[in-house]
Motif scaffolding. Structure first.
Motif, mmCIF file in Angstrom:
data_model
loop_
_atom_site.group_PDB
_atom_site.id
_atom_site.type_symbol
_atom_site.label_atom_id
_atom_site.label_comp_id
_atom_site.label_asym_id
_atom_site.label_seq_id
_atom_site.Cartn_x
_atom_site.Cartn_y
_atom_site.Cartn_z
ATOM 1 N N VAL A 1 0.839 -1.200 0.000
ATOM 2 C CA VAL A 1 0.000 0.000 0.000
ATOM 3 C C VAL A 1 0.871 1.247 0.000
ATOM 4 O O VAL A 1 0.604 2.213 -0.725
ATOM 5 N N LEU A 2 1.943 1.258 0.776
ATOM 6 C CA LEU A 2 2.858 2.399 0.796
ATOM 7 C C LEU A 2 3.512 2.593 -0.563
ATOM 8 O O LEU A 2 3.584 3.720 -1.066
ATOM 9 N N ALA A 3 3.972 1.522 -1.177
ATOM 10 C CA ALA A 3 4.624 1.617 -2.489
ATOM 11 C C ALA A 3 3.648 2.160 -3.534
ATOM 12 O O ALA A 3 4.011 3.032 -4.334
ATOM 13 N N LEU A 4 2.423 1.671 -3.526
ATOM 14 C CA LEU A 4 1.420 2.163 -4.472
ATOM 15 C C LEU A 4 1.120 3.640 -4.264
ATOM 16 O O LEU A 4 0.981 4.398 -5.235
ATOM 17 N N SER A 5 1.027 4.057 -3.022
ATOM 18 C CA SER A 5 0.737 5.468 -2.757
ATOM 19 C C SER A 5 1.879 6.356 -3.228
ATOM 20 O O SER A 5 1.642 7.405 -3.830
ATOM 21 N N VAL A 6 3.112 5.933 -3.000
ATOM 22 C CA VAL A 6 4.265 6.713 -3.448
ATOM 23 C C VAL A 6 4.308 6.780 -4.975
ATOM 24 O O VAL A 6 4.536 7.846 -5.552
ATOM 25 N N ILE A 7 4.063 5.666 -5.633
ATOM 26 C CA ILE A 7 4.063 5.631 -7.099
ATOM 27 C C ILE A 7 2.994 6.567 -7.653
ATOM 28 O O ILE A 7 3.245 7.341 -8.585
ATOM 29 N N LEU A 8 1.790 6.516 -7.104
ATOM 30 C CA LEU A 8 0.709 7.375 -7.582
ATOM 31 C C LEU A 8 1.030 8.853 -7.388
ATOM 32 O O LEU A 8 0.804 9.678 -8.288
ATOM 33 N N ILE A 9 1.565 9.200 -6.239
ATOM 34 C CA ILE A 9 1.868 10.607 -5.956
ATOM 35 C C ILE A 9 3.026 11.104 -6.820
ATOM 36 O O ILE A 9 2.963 12.193 -7.394
ATOM 37 N N VAL A 10 4.078 10.312 -6.957
ATOM 38 C CA VAL A 10 5.230 10.729 -7.760
ATOM 39 C C VAL A 10 4.860 10.872 -9.231
ATOM 40 O O VAL A 10 5.221 11.856 -9.878
ATOM 41 N N THR A 11 4.112 9.920 -9.771
ATOM 42 C CA THR A 11 3.731 10.011 -11.178
ATOM 43 C C THR A 11 2.782 11.180 -11.427
ATOM 44 O O THR A 11 2.800 11.769 -12.510
ATOM 45 N N SER A 12 1.981 11.546 -10.438
ATOM 46 C CA SER A 12 1.090 12.690 -10.635
ATOM 47 C C SER A 12 1.876 13.999 -10.665
ATOM 48 O O SER A 12 1.528 14.907 -11.421
ATOM 49 N N PHE A 13 2.935 14.106 -9.884
ATOM 50 C CA PHE A 13 3.734 15.328 -9.886
ATOM 51 C C PHE A 13 4.673 15.420 -11.085
ATOM 52 O O PHE A 13 4.972 16.515 -11.555
ATOM 53 N N THR A 14 5.139 14.293 -11.583
ATOM 54 C CA THR A 14 6.028 14.315 -12.748
ATOM 55 C C THR A 14 5.252 14.320 -14.059
ATOM 56 O O THR A 14 5.844 14.569 -15.113
ATOM 57 N N THR A 15 3.954 14.063 -14.000
ATOM 58 C CA THR A 15 3.057 13.946 -15.165
ATOM 59 C C THR A 15 3.563 12.939 -16.191
ATOM 60 O O THR A 15 3.323 13.054 -17.381
ATOM 61 N N PHE A 16 4.267 11.934 -15.720
ATOM 62 C CA PHE A 16 4.761 10.861 -16.594
ATOM 63 C C PHE A 16 4.537 9.527 -15.905
ATOM 64 O O PHE A 16 4.931 9.331 -14.756
ATOM 65 N N CYS A 17 3.909 8.599 -16.623
ATOM 66 C CA CYS A 17 3.685 7.256 -16.114
ATOM 67 C C CYS A 17 4.410 6.266 -17.025
ATOM 68 O O CYS A 17 4.081 6.160 -18.213
ATOM 69 N N PRO A 18 5.400 5.535 -16.502
ATOM 70 C CA PRO A 18 6.129 4.572 -17.336
ATOM 71 C C PRO A 18 5.221 3.484 -17.907
ATOM 72 O O PRO A 18 5.436 3.038 -19.031
ATOM 73 N N LEU A 19 4.210 3.071 -17.164
ATOM 74 C CA LEU A 19 3.290 2.045 -17.656
ATOM 75 C C LEU A 19 2.494 2.571 -18.847
ATOM 76 O O LEU A 19 2.305 1.855 -19.827
ATOM 77 N N TYR A 20 2.038 3.815 -18.769
ATOM 78 C CA TYR A 20 1.346 4.425 -19.906
ATOM 79 C C TYR A 20 2.267 4.480 -21.122
ATOM 80 O O TYR A 20 1.836 4.235 -22.244
ATOM 81 N N ALA A 21 3.527 4.846 -20.903
ATOM 82 C CA ALA A 21 4.487 4.918 -22.014
ATOM 83 C C ALA A 21 4.695 3.547 -22.636
ATOM 84 O O ALA A 21 4.769 3.417 -23.861
ATOM 85 N N LEU A 22 4.779 2.533 -21.811
ATOM 86 C CA LEU A 22 4.976 1.173 -22.292
ATOM 87 C C LEU A 22 3.778 0.703 -23.122
ATOM 88 O O LEU A 22 3.940 0.040 -24.148
ATOM 89 N N LEU A 23 2.577 1.081 -22.685
ATOM 90 C CA LEU A 23 1.358 0.682 -23.386
ATOM 91 C C LEU A 23 0.972 1.641 -24.512
ATOM 92 O O LEU A 23 0.033 1.382 -25.255
ATOM 93 N N GLY A 24 1.686 2.750 -24.620
ATOM 94 C CA GLY A 24 1.383 3.729 -25.653
ATOM 95 C C GLY A 24 0.125 4.531 -25.372
ATOM 96 O O GLY A 24 -0.542 5.006 -26.284
ATOM 97 N N LYS A 25 -0.214 4.685 -24.113
ATOM 98 C CA LYS A 25 -1.433 5.382 -23.709
ATOM 99 C C LYS A 25 -1.086 6.777 -23.209
ATOM 100 O O LYS A 25 0.004 7.020 -22.716
ATOM 101 N N SER A 26 -2.028 7.697 -23.334
ATOM 102 C CA SER A 26 -1.856 9.044 -22.827
ATOM 103 C C SER A 26 -3.215 9.619 -22.473
ATOM 104 O O SER A 26 -4.190 9.412 -23.190
ATOM 105 N N THR A 27 -3.286 10.342 -21.360
ATOM 106 C CA THR A 27 -4.528 10.995 -20.972
ATOM 107 C C THR A 27 -4.404 12.510 -21.103
ATOM 108 O O THR A 27 -5.276 13.234 -20.645
ATOM 109 N N CYS A 28 -3.328 12.963 -21.720
ATOM 110 C CA CYS A 28 -3.126 14.397 -21.957
ATOM 111 C C CYS A 28 -4.014 14.881 -23.080
ATOM 112 O O CYS A 28 -4.284 14.159 -24.031
#
Length: 72
Positions: free
Chosen positions: A39-66
């Motif tokens: 749960v801690l790891a997931l929360s950190v991942i969610l918060i960090v990706t929201s501040f960097t506006t980059f998700c490695p999983l989205y990049a891997l899947l070719g997805k974007s919500t921009c």
């Protein structure tokens, strides 16, 4: 890194990240220590990706919500 997280996605990630962080910090709600660290790891991942506006999983899947800006 190319931006691939839109504003709505950022907001949702921050909210869920904070909720998971509160669950981790409360301690009484989660008895299993392994689950607690997940749960801690997931929360950190969610918060960090929201501040960097980059998700490695989205990049891997070719997805974007921009929103795509149209060129004039």
């Amino acid at each position: 890194m190319k931006k691939n997280i839109g504003n709505t996605d950022r907001f949702v990630r921050i909210i869920f990240g904070i909720i998971l962080l509160i669950l981790f910090m409360s301690g009484a709600l989660i008895e299993n220590q392994t689950l607690k660290w997940i749960v801690l790891a997931l929360s950190v991942i969610l918060i960090v990706t929201s501040f960097t506006t980059f998700c490695p999983l989205y990049a891997l899947l070719g997805k974007s919500t921009c929103e795509v800006k149209k060129k004039k």
